[in-house]
Design an enzyme around this catalytic site. Structure first.
Site, PDB file in Angstrom:
ATOM      1  CE  LYS A  21      -4.003  -2.198   1.962  1.00 43.65           C
ATOM      2  NZ  LYS A  21      -4.967  -2.343   3.038  1.00 43.65           N
ATOM      3  CB  ALA A  28       2.990   1.363  12.831  1.00 41.95           C
ATOM      4  CG  ASN A  61      -7.577   0.905  -0.834  1.00 41.62           C
ATOM      5  OD1 ASN A  61      -7.732   2.051  -1.239  1.00 41.62           O
ATOM      6  ND2 ASN A  61      -8.596   0.114  -0.544  1.00 41.62           N
TER       7      ASN A  61
HETATM    8  P1  ATR Z   1      -0.596  -3.671   5.853  1.00 42.79           P
HETATM    9  O1  ATR Z   1      -0.732  -3.051   4.498  1.00 42.79           O
HETATM   10  O2  ATR Z   1      -1.606  -4.765   6.100  1.00 42.79           O
HETATM   11  O3  ATR Z   1      -0.592  -2.690   6.975  1.00 42.79           O
HETATM   12  P2  ATR Z   1       2.215  -3.846   6.260  1.00 42.79           P
HETATM   13  O4  ATR Z   1       2.373  -2.449   5.800  1.00 42.79           O
HETATM   14  O5  ATR Z   1       3.196  -4.887   5.807  1.00 42.79           O
HETATM   15  O6  ATR Z   1       0.805  -4.425   5.830  1.00 42.79           O
HETATM   16  O7  ATR Z   1       2.142  -3.826   7.881  1.00 42.79           O
HETATM   17  C1  ATR Z   1       2.030  -4.988   8.635  1.00 42.79           C
HETATM   18  C2  ATR Z   1       1.940  -4.642  10.111  1.00 42.79           C
HETATM   19  O8  ATR Z   1       1.869  -5.869  10.867  1.00 42.79           O
HETATM   20  C3  ATR Z   1       3.144  -3.893  10.648  1.00 42.79           C
HETATM   21  O9  ATR Z   1       2.729  -3.080  11.731  1.00 42.79           O
HETATM   22  C4  ATR Z   1       4.036  -5.049  11.160  1.00 42.79           C
HETATM   23  O10 ATR Z   1       4.964  -4.686  12.165  1.00 42.79           O
HETATM   24  P3  ATR Z   1       6.386  -4.043  11.748  1.00 42.79           P
HETATM   25  O11 ATR Z   1       6.129  -2.616  11.407  1.00 42.79           O
HETATM   26  O12 ATR Z   1       7.225  -4.218  12.960  1.00 42.79           O
HETATM   27  O13 ATR Z   1       6.872  -4.855  10.567  1.00 42.79           O
HETATM   28  C5  ATR Z   1       2.986  -5.950  11.753  1.00 42.79           C
HETATM   29  N1  ATR Z   1       3.427  -7.352  11.831  1.00 42.79           N
HETATM   30  C6  ATR Z   1       3.504  -8.236  10.810  1.00 42.79           C
HETATM   31  N2  ATR Z   1       3.903  -9.463  11.243  1.00 42.79           N
HETATM   32  C7  ATR Z   1       4.092  -9.328  12.592  1.00 42.79           C
HETATM   33  C8  ATR Z   1       4.495 -10.219  13.635  1.00 42.79           C
HETATM   34  N3  ATR Z   1       4.789 -11.494  13.382  1.00 42.79           N
HETATM   35  N4  ATR Z   1       4.573  -9.737  14.914  1.00 42.79           N
HETATM   36  C9  ATR Z   1       4.251  -8.441  15.173  1.00 42.79           C
HETATM   37  N5  ATR Z   1       3.870  -7.547  14.239  1.00 42.79           N
HETATM   38  C10 ATR Z   1       3.783  -7.969  12.960  1.00 42.79           C
END
Ligand code: ATR
Length: 266
Positions: A66, A127, A87
């Site tokens: 995104k 985030a 999106n």
């Molecule tokens: P989206 O478009 O769905 O927001 P993204 O931009 O890849 O996808 O964001 C995924 C979110 O899930 C982020 O906040 C990520 O944390 P980080 O910023 O530390 O990467 C969080 N996330 C994904 N897998 C995770 C995990 N196993 N444990 C904790 N947070 C996770």
């Protein structure tokens, strides 16, 4: 006339979007199709340029692209720009226009669920791109207290700057023992195989998950025994889809949530 629509992201095995958009096409009497492209980051630029050349009308963009698609847009609408996440791509004669209909989807999810963040204690988990779509709603319906928790705290801090009053920020591991009225899970934990971890906070009013599959998601399942509202991401998904469909076709679909619930959680 036949219109081509689609979705890019990774992973896409869980997606309901083709069902939703094919239903919208049928309902509005438009001939067309919706195709999923499960791609890696190296394929992003080539896929977008391929779809543009092949006269696609538009595509949805989901996890984790995104923010990554923004450099490929010749224009980004003001709402998408305000949160730095897109999106929906619309392939127009003047180039690729980026929109964010997740913001509308989140707003409608809360409105149709009878939940309001005004003067509440609110926690946002995550985030990334999805978390960004929550901010305009919270700016409008200001919580009494707003905390953003993320695995990577720098990203939570960056996101907090989009919020007028600058929200508080912490790591997921600092939530133990805290209490909130409303908690929104916008992490992608649970989309893949790994289950959501219990971070030990308490929820008094509503648990909201942006994930919509299974119906009781890994996050929501932790709160089944509590006397609170559990809302999965289906309303947000359906309303953001209606927003995208409107941008691509000009048709204003009023989604029948009961129909989608019955059809998608058989
Ligand atoms: P989206 O478009 O769905 O927001 P993204 O931009 O890849 O996808 O964001 C995924 C979110 O899930 C982020 O906040 C990520 O944390 P980080 O910023 O530390 O990467 C969080 N996330 C994904 N897998 C995770 C995990 N196993 N444990 C904790 N947070 C996770």
């Amino acid at each position: 006339m036949y219109i081509n629509l689609g979705l890019i992201g990774n992973p896409l095995s869980h997606t309901f979007s083709p069902f939703i958009h094919n239903y919208f096409l049928y309902k509005s009497g438009i001939c067309g199709g919706y195709t999923c492209y499960d791609i890696n980051i190296q394929e992003l630029e080539e896929t977008i340029s391929f779809l543009q050349k092949f006269n696609f009308t538009g595509i949805n963009v989901t996890v984790p692209y995104k923010q990554e698609v923004i450099p490929f847009c010749s224009e980004v609408d003001i709402t998408a720009k305000s949160v730095g996440a897109v999106n929906t791509l619309h392939f127009t004669d003047n180039g690729i226009v980026g929109h964010n209909t997740d913001i509308f989807g989140f707003h409608m999810m809360l409105e149709t669920s009878g939940i309001n963040t005004l003067n509440k204690k609110v926690l946002l988990l995550g985030a990334g791109g999805a978390s960004r779509s929550v901010i305009p709603y919270l700016v409008m319906y200001k919580p009494d207290y707003f905390l953003i928790a993320n695995r990577t705290t720098e990203k939570a801090y960056e996101l907090s700057l989009l919020y007028d009053n600058n929200a508080d920020v912490c790591s997921l591991n600092d939530l133990y023992g805290l209490e909130f009225d409303i908690v929104i899970n916008a992490t992608s934990i649970g989309v893949k195989e790994e289950p959501y971890t219990d971070y030990g906070f308490k929820i008094n009013e509503a648990a909201i998950d942006m994930i919509y599959k299974p119906q009781i998601t890994s996050f929501l399942s932790l709160y089944c025994k509590d006397n609170i509202k559990l809302i999965n991401g289906l309303p947000m998904l359906i309303y953001q889809a209606a927003g995208s469909f409107n941008i691509w076709t000009g048709c204003n679909i009023i989604p029948d949530m009961e129909y989608f619930k019955n059809a998608l959680y058989k």
